[in-house]
Design an enzyme around this catalytic site. Structure first.
Site, PDB file in Angstrom:
ATOM      1  N   PRO A   1       0.838  -1.204   0.000  1.00 60.13           N
ATOM      2  CA  PRO A   1       0.000   0.000   0.000  1.00 60.13           C
ATOM      3  C   PRO A   1       0.871   1.251   0.000  1.00 60.13           C
ATOM      4  CG  PRO A   1       0.027  -1.014   2.176  1.00 60.13           C
ATOM      5  CD  PRO A   1       0.756  -1.947   1.269  1.00 60.13           C
TER       6      PRO A   1
ATOM      7  N   ASP B   1       5.981   2.202   1.973  1.00 54.39           N
ATOM      8  CA  ASP B   1       5.078   1.070   2.196  1.00 54.39           C
ATOM      9  C   ASP B   1       4.362   1.287   3.526  1.00 54.39           C
ATOM     10  OD1 ASP B   1       3.844  -1.362   2.692  1.00 54.39           O
ATOM     11  OD2 ASP B   1       5.538  -2.575   2.006  1.00 54.39           O
ATOM     12  N   HIS B   2       3.063   1.508   3.463  1.00 58.09           N
ATOM     13  CA  HIS B   2       2.310   1.851   4.674  1.00 58.09           C
ATOM     14  C   HIS B   2       2.167   0.670   5.637  1.00 58.09           C
ATOM     15  CE1 HIS B   2       0.374   4.744   7.000  1.00 58.09           C
ATOM     16  NE2 HIS B   2      -0.548   5.188   6.173  1.00 58.09           N
ATOM     17  N   ARG B   3       2.521  -0.526   5.192  1.00 60.35           N
ATOM     18  CA  ARG B   3       2.550  -1.655   6.128  1.00 60.35           C
ATOM     19  C   ARG B   3       3.713  -1.513   7.099  1.00 60.35           C
ATOM     20  NH1 ARG B   3       2.987  -6.545   1.972  1.00 60.35           N
ATOM     21  NH2 ARG B   3       4.660  -5.134   1.308  1.00 60.35           N
TER      22      ARG B   3
ATOM     23  N   VAL C   1       5.738   1.622   7.251  1.00 57.52           N
ATOM     24  CA  VAL C   1       5.986   3.020   7.623  1.00 57.52           C
ATOM     25  C   VAL C   1       4.653   3.745   7.773  1.00 57.52           C
ATOM     26  CG1 VAL C   1       7.150   5.155   6.953  1.00 57.52           C
ATOM     27  CG2 VAL C   1       8.126   2.936   6.285  1.00 57.52           C
TER      28      VAL C   1
END
Length: 467
Positions: A261, A437-439, A441
């Protein structure tokens, strides 16, 4: 007569190696040797292109080239034999490459067809015969030409011979298309690289007489519409096979975009002081012999920001459901090359001084432009910088390199009006974009990293105080 055992002892075969990490195929770009040439251990015999880079392959033994199994432009699976070498050229006359390929087939004897596979059994010494080779019936009255080992292998890959003197080259999907449309590939003019027939070539050949119409000699139709459409399509479109680096880029970008994401943040900043520092470093004797440019300072700023926010330097392990924190930084630099975009990385960039980092950047860019970047140089990256500013672009939303946590896009540096010390003045301004990467960060961490990079570029002395 030379037996299989004798031939096996006399000839050594070199197979297509896995020159990358788990690559399954490579395209032969160019042969540097021909049958009859003497080769020595370590001599480069061909150049191949994998999904990652173009690589030169050295032969691991001495001898005389007996035969080349594949022509240039052929995609070969890893593990397949690509060249045979006579390692004992003084031990007698070597059999011709095609001598044991196939016995001549009598035109009037259909029963000779099932025997064709047996005739090919001793062809490629030590290579064996694929089961699929028995599915292709030998053409009646056609004898395999002299240097036929490469032709036989091409046929096994779906490139059936049209005639002894002219074998049309086409990949299996194109060959199937031609069959469905009732097109004889021998009558098609190839436009692909290396004389390969493309789908467009088949469509162009099919246009004057569509497959649905009985194959009868007819005059040109009165209504010009079908012909006009075909000519228009043939003249206004070009189909380029997706392979090699371009294919790898496409697969990687799709995988990254739909797996991680993405979140992208932007910041516009005054880099006038950074540009002054670049000018000063160019005159510094400690930086002599290396290229100094804004990218060098930006790279160092990102490394310092990662040191201050180490959690951003991580990877997502889907199989084990773990976040892997990296205690090192392999800094990727996106590079545009004639073969497409590649992202080689500088190993352990976090531990380098500014002069060493400058040297590594210069070497990386030079190697990439020459097309000599190795697959190992593109593996193991942790974060990447892409400098879209060199094209005059202000910014963008970069896609993560697969397996990495963040990518920083650097826009063009332009002279713009800027409020400086309470007054509007012309200053050097740029825009940075950080995708992450929102997983791994969250918004706070990503914002801190981007803000730190911007702060360093606005006040380069922070390279000292923060490092």
């Amino acid at each position: 007569m030379t037996t299989m055992t004798d031939t096996s002892a006399r000839f050594r075969e070199f197979k297509m190696p896995d020159v990358g990490e788990g690559l399954t195929e490579a395209e032969i770009l160019k042969w540097f040797v021909q049958p009859g040439d003497t080769v020595s251990d370590g001599q480069v015999v061909c150049e191949v292109e994998t999904a990652k880079a173009a690589v030169e392959l050295p032969i691991p033994f001495d001898g005389v080239v007996h035969e080349l199994r594949f022509p240039e432009g052929t995609t070969v699976d890893v593990g397949q034999v690509i060249i045979a070498v006579d390692v004992a050229p003084g031990s007698g006359d070597a059999p011709a490459p095609a001598e044991t390929v196939q016995q001549p087939v009598a035109p009037a004897q259909p029963e000779a067809e099932p025997e064709a596979p047996k005739g090919r059994q001793p062809v490629l010494v030590g290579y064996g015969v694929a089961e699929s080779s028995t599915k292709r019936r030998a053409r009646k009255g056609v004898e395999i030409p002299g240097p036929a080992a490469a032709a036989v292998q091409a046929e096994m890959n779906g490139h059936a011979a049209a005639a002894p003197e002219a074998r049309p080259l086409a990949k299996p999907p194109v060959r199937k298309l031609a069959k469905d449309l009732g097109i004889d590939l021998a009558t098609v003019t190839p436009t692909g690289e290396g004389g390969i027939i493309t789908r467009e070539d088949v469509h162009a050949a099919a246009a004057p007489a569509p497959a649905e119409v009985p194959a009868e000699p007819v005059a040109a139709p009165v209504a010009p519409a079908p012909v006009a459409v075909a000519a228009d399509a043939a003249g206004r479109e070009t189909r380029i096979p997706v392979k090699g680096v371009r294919k790898a880029i496409a697969q990687a970008m799709v995988g990254s975009a739909f797996t991680a994401p993405h979140v992208t943040e932007f910041v516009t900043l005054d880099v006038t002081r950074t540009m002054k520092l670049v000018a000063e470093l160019k005159e510094d004797k400690d930086m002599a012999g290396v290229r100094v440019n804004p990218l060098l300072i930006i790279a160092k700023a990102l490394l310092v920001a990662i040191k201050r926010n180490p959690e951003v330097n991580a990877a997502w392990d889907e199989a084990n459901q773990e976040i892997v924190q990296k205690l090192y930084v392999n800094l990727g630099i996106a590079a545009a090359t004639p073969r497409g975009l590649i992202v080689p990385n500088i190993k352990d960039a976090h531990a380098m001084t500014l002069p060493r980092l400058a040297g590594a950047l210069g070497e990386l860019v030079t190697t990439a432009r020459e097309g000599k970047t190795s697959p190992a140089a593109m593996a193991g990256g942790t974060v990447t910088i892409t400098n879209v500013g060199v094209f005059g672009v202000d910014t963008g939303t970069p896609i993560l390199n697969p397996g990495e946590s963040a990518i920083l896009a650097v826009g063009a540096i332009k002279l713009q009006p800027w409020v400086h010390k309470g007054k509007v003045k012309p200053r050097q301004v740029t825009t940075l974009a950080l995708s992450f990467d929102h997983r791994l960060v969250d918004g706070e961490l990503g914002s801190k990293v981007l803000a730190d990079v911007a702060a360093i570029l606005e006040q380069p002395k922070r390279l000292i105080t923060w490092a």
